[in-house]
Write a protein that holds these residues in place. Sequence first.
Motif, PDB file in Angstrom:
ATOM      1  N   ALA A 138       0.826  -1.209   0.000  1.00 23.35           N
ATOM      2  CA  ALA A 138       0.000   0.000   0.000  1.00 23.35           C
ATOM      3  C   ALA A 138       0.858   1.255   0.000  1.00 23.35           C
ATOM      4  CB  ALA A 138      -0.927  -0.004   1.209  1.00 23.35           C
ATOM      5  N   GLY A 139       1.957   1.233   0.769  1.00 21.52           N
ATOM      6  CA  GLY A 139       2.779   2.425   0.860  1.00 21.52           C
ATOM      7  C   GLY A 139       1.958   3.616   1.313  1.00 21.52           C
TER       8      GLY A 139
ATOM      9  N   HIS B 255       5.934   5.382   3.254  1.00 22.44           N
ATOM     10  CA  HIS B 255       5.427   6.349   2.281  1.00 22.44           C
ATOM     11  C   HIS B 255       5.871   5.997   0.858  1.00 22.44           C
ATOM     12  CE1 HIS B 255       3.901   8.853   5.467  1.00 22.44           C
ATOM     13  NE2 HIS B 255       5.089   8.924   6.024  1.00 22.44           N
ATOM     14  N   THR B 256       6.315   4.767   0.659  1.00 21.20           N
ATOM     15  CA  THR B 256       6.766   4.351  -0.667  1.00 21.20           C
ATOM     16  C   THR B 256       5.606   4.334  -1.651  1.00 21.20           C
ATOM     17  OG1 THR B 256       8.080   2.662  -1.804  1.00 21.20           O
ATOM     18  CG2 THR B 256       6.387   1.868  -0.319  1.00 21.20           C
ATOM     19  N   ALA B 257       5.919   4.349  -2.931  1.00 24.56           N
ATOM     20  CA  ALA B 257       4.878   4.283  -3.959  1.00 24.56           C
ATOM     21  C   ALA B 257       4.184   2.928  -3.898  1.00 24.56           C
ATOM     22  CB  ALA B 257       5.487   4.496  -5.338  1.00 24.56           C
TER      23      ALA B 257
ATOM     24  N   THR C 136       8.695  -8.895  -2.451  1.00 23.21           N
ATOM     25  CA  THR C 136       9.345  -7.728  -1.858  1.00 23.21           C
ATOM     26  C   THR C 136       9.010  -7.636  -0.375  1.00 23.21           C
ATOM     27  OG1 THR C 136       9.192  -6.534  -3.950  1.00 23.21           O
ATOM     28  CG2 THR C 136       9.552  -5.220  -1.968  1.00 23.21           C
ATOM     29  N   THR C 137      10.035  -7.489   0.457  1.00 27.87           N
ATOM     30  CA  THR C 137       9.840  -7.284   1.888  1.00 27.87           C
ATOM     31  C   THR C 137      10.639  -6.064   2.324  1.00 27.87           C
ATOM     32  OG1 THR C 137      11.662  -8.795   2.430  1.00 27.87           O
ATOM     33  CG2 THR C 137       9.439  -9.728   2.387  1.00 27.87           C
ATOM     34  N   PHE C 138      10.224  -5.490   3.451  1.00 25.93           N
ATOM     35  CA  PHE C 138      10.854  -4.276   3.960  1.00 25.93           C
ATOM     36  C   PHE C 138      11.386  -4.453   5.377  1.00 25.93           C
ATOM     37  CE2 PHE C 138       7.927  -3.067   0.630  1.00 25.93           C
ATOM     38  CZ  PHE C 138       8.649  -2.143  -0.106  1.00 25.93           C
ATOM     39  N   SER C 139      11.244  -5.649   5.937  1.00 26.57           N
ATOM     40  CA  SER C 139      11.799  -5.975   7.243  1.00 26.57           C
ATOM     41  C   SER C 139      12.065  -7.471   7.264  1.00 26.57           C
ATOM     42  CB  SER C 139      10.832  -5.565   8.371  1.00 26.57           C
ATOM     43  OG  SER C 139       9.578  -6.171   8.204  1.00 26.57           O
ATOM     44  N   PRO C 140      12.937  -7.958   8.161  1.00 23.59           N
ATOM     45  CA  PRO C 140      13.248  -9.396   8.206  1.00 23.59           C
ATOM     46  C   PRO C 140      12.006 -10.210   8.577  1.00 23.59           C
ATOM     47  CG  PRO C 140      14.925  -8.115   9.366  1.00 23.59           C
ATOM     48  CD  PRO C 140      13.783  -7.180   9.099  1.00 23.59           C
TER      49      PRO C 140
END
Length: 321
Positions: free
Chosen positions: A116-117, A149-151, A185-189
């Motif tokens: 969602a970002g 706040h990513t796209a 795609t992940t943004f944390s472990p």
Amino acid sequence: MSNLDLRPAPAVCGGRADVMARPVRDLLPAKTVPLGESTVVRRLLPSLGRRMVGAWCFVDHYGPDNIADEPGMQVPPHPHMGLQTVSWLHEGEVLHRDSLGSLRTLRPGQLGLMTAGRAIAHSEESPRGHLPLLHGAQLWVALPDAHRHTAPMWEHHAELPQVTGGGLRATVVMGELDGTVSPATTFSPLTGADIALAAGASARLPVRPDFEYAALTMSGEAEVDGVRLAPGSMLYLGCGRAELPVRADVDSAFMLLGGEPFEERIVMWWNFVGRTGEEIAEAREDWMTGTRFGEVRGYDGPSLAAPALPPVPLKPRGRAR
């Protein structure tokens, strides 16, 4: 998938203070929630016992439901912010549409991942002429502050890597398990894996002592760390393990969810993850006025209206309650 509660409770969660730094076996209670016209889900996160497992902040399990003569899943367009939605099916099919223009029918073993970002809207529905059974899980992952706040973006992964051996087959949906890494795609472990156990199988899954874990039983009656789990139940396991014993007397499947304890404090209300109550209120206003989240085209029906905000300010209550 939307949180369709008419009066969703706000929660402030995250931080490491309430993470179990040792192995535990806490069975989390499920809350039954209607979803659309003919689908009922078992909500396991957030629960009365725990709000997060790593960055996993929302878990619904639904089915298996016979929807042969029903409309099936019908979730109108609704917004998301500050999170990822993870759509995972064992049976049936779900049609995803979003405000980026994505259109995809999801089937068992395929990952639908929506980041969602800063803002996105989507709908989910059983297609016309759908299959008779529907069974799956919908999960959310909170985005860390550096990436929330990513796209927005949509990913569809029709094939995912597997770990096999000794009557066990683990599909790595998100993150990593035993050195095998998902392409998502992940943004944390993170760890998100679907574990299938053949009848009579027994194994010891390698896990990370610095991760906290939970097991969500999808079907059968898996035994996880000595605890037998009925379908739709979730066992919180804490941290501190290097391996996790699992076995099954009948064909069974469960999802292993884990991750590095989420250090940041977050505010979660309805379909939004933010950091302050003011930020959540702004997102609600943007959705109701038709700005920021975009338009979902092609869904036959109106969008969801946002529930009223609670009359009291948000109060921090930690990861556990």
